[in-house]
Scaffold this active site. Structure first.
Site, PDB file in Angstrom:
ATOM      1  N   ARG A 242      38.460  64.954  49.634  1.00  0.00           N
ATOM      2  CA  ARG A 242      38.813  63.542  49.658  1.00  0.00           C
ATOM      3  C   ARG A 242      39.153  63.183  51.109  1.00  0.00           C
ATOM      4  NH1 ARG A 242      36.577  63.162  45.507  1.00  0.00           N
ATOM      5  NH2 ARG A 242      37.369  62.410  43.505  1.00  0.00           N
ATOM      6  N   GLU A 271      35.894  54.357  51.813  1.00  0.00           N
ATOM      7  CA  GLU A 271      34.527  54.520  51.326  1.00  0.00           C
ATOM      8  C   GLU A 271      34.164  53.241  50.583  1.00  0.00           C
ATOM      9  OE1 GLU A 271      34.060  58.085  48.983  1.00  0.00           O
ATOM     10  OE2 GLU A 271      35.071  59.298  50.494  1.00  0.00           O
ATOM     11  N   HIS A 290      29.415  60.321  50.232  1.00  0.00           N
ATOM     12  CA  HIS A 290      30.052  60.911  49.043  1.00  0.00           C
ATOM     13  C   HIS A 290      29.001  61.289  47.989  1.00  0.00           C
ATOM     14  CE1 HIS A 290      34.084  61.075  46.679  1.00  0.00           C
ATOM     15  NE2 HIS A 290      33.246  62.018  46.278  1.00  0.00           N
TER      16      HIS A 290
HETATM   17  C1  DGY Z   1      34.366  64.041  41.857  1.00  0.00           C
HETATM   18  O1  DGY Z   1      33.846  64.329  40.770  1.00  0.00           O
HETATM   19  O2  DGY Z   1      35.567  63.795  41.974  1.00  0.00           O
HETATM   20  C2  DGY Z   1      33.491  64.014  43.056  1.00  0.00           C
HETATM   21  O3  DGY Z   1      34.165  63.636  44.192  1.00  0.00           O
HETATM   22  C3  DGY Z   1      32.289  63.155  42.809  1.00  0.00           C
HETATM   23  O4  DGY Z   1      31.287  63.443  43.749  1.00  0.00           O
END
Ligand code: DGY
Length: 324
Positions: A242, A271, A290
């Site tokens: 993250r 984002e 992402h």
């Molecule tokens: C999640 O599943 O949390 C991922 O970040 C998605 O790509």
């Protein structure tokens, strides 16, 4: 008897998942492939029995108040859940489903791609093909040289399933040493030949640092000025967890002053990143939008699991992946 009402916050949910829900529920689907505007979410969630949301939807007190007492299930099509106010959700007895594990291999795969793209300068090299740089030198011994994984120390921050999968994926690359930092040593570390170290040691020893932890109060902005100052000047950092785990101004400074060599990011703050953001103009930084788990089968499985979570939650049977 009327079917339970489910709000789905995005149009492009893989069909398999949607079909499962369609059989048993009355669906209201936000018709676009972009996040549902907050005011629409607040309006449309009212009176729903379940909510299928994504990591782009902030689910907090305001949304829960707008939903009212009918809301029994929230199922997020993601493994991460930092967008959900869990204590508020729990206090209302709402069940939460999520999709841990499914995106592990795809995300580890993208991590390897980012490690190679940064260390072997793939985007820069592609740029040379486009901008005519290649034509000037044909092939030259030191031109476009990068730094391989062979003989390196790879440090993994957060040693859950993705961190472990990254090590597994890298076993064929001739890495000299795998080290990791997590809350406590893990038996999987021993099995994979990875050594548990302190955060400080990880920063000082790693040629490559891979961030795979969850975003929590403990990990928020843990990669700050002080952390970057401890890293090798030749270090490359990859973040697929993250954006909030890195203090972004500190990263930009570290990249611009060559405090570290490069960064590969699949996640950042905010984002989507505005196209004029300083990070985008930073040449030693590769940015992906992402896409860690963006792989057809993975996303289909995430959608079917999310649907199964909702159906089980509504039918009061065991949810396959219940967070709380
Ligand atoms: C999640 O599943 O949390 C991922 O970040 C998605 O790509």
């Amino acid at each position: 008897m009327s079917k339970p009402k489910v709000l789905i916050t995005r149009a492009d949910i893989p069909k398999k998942g949607l079909n499962m829900l369609n059989e048993k529920c009355e669906l209201e689907i936000w018709p676009k492939n972009c996040p549902m505007p907050r005011d629409e979410l607040l309006k449309k969630v009212s009176g729903k029995d379940a909510l299928l949301c994504l990591l782009t939807d902030k689910i907090d007190k305001e949304v829960l108040d707008a939903a009212g007492p009918s809301l029994k299930i929230i199922a997020t099509l993601s493994a991460g859940h930092d967008h959900l106010d869990l204590s508020e959700i729990k206090s209302r007895g709402i069940k939460v489903g999520y999709t841990p594990g499914i995106g592990t291999e795809a995300t580890a795969e993208l991590t390897v791609a980012l490690l190679l793209a940064t260390s072997r300068r793939l985007f820069e090299a592609h740029g040379e093909v486009i901008n005519g740089g290649w034509r000037k030198c044909a092939w030259s011994p030191t031109w476009m040289n990068g730094w391989g994984l062979r003989g390196s120390t790879v440090g993994v921050f957060g040693f859950g399933s993705i961190g472990q999968a990254v090590v597994r994926h890298l076993l064929g690359f001739g890495v000299k040493r795998f080290i990791y930092t997590s809350r406590s040593p893990k038996k999987e570390g021993t099995e994979l030949g990875a050594l548990y170290v302190s955060f400080d040691e990880l920063l000082r020893e790693s040629d490559f640092i891979v961030i795979t932890c969850a975003l929590t109060d403990e990990t928020r902005e843990i990669f700050d000025d002080e952390a970057f100052a401890k890293m090798k000047k030749s270090a490359i950092i990859v973040n697929i967890a993250r954006g909030g785990v890195i203090k972004q101004e500190a990263l930009i400074k570290a990249l611009k002053t060559s405090q570290i060599r490069a960064a590969g990011l699949d996640v950042m703050t905010p984002e989507p990143l505005p196209t004029d953001h300083e990070l985008i103009g930073t040449p030693n930084c590769i940015i992906m939008p992402h896409i860690g788990s963006a792989e057809v089968t993975t996303r289909e499985e995430m959608a079917t699991l999310t649907a199964a979570n909702i159906i089980a939650g509504l039918e009061d049977t065991t949810m396959p992946e219940k967070l709380c």
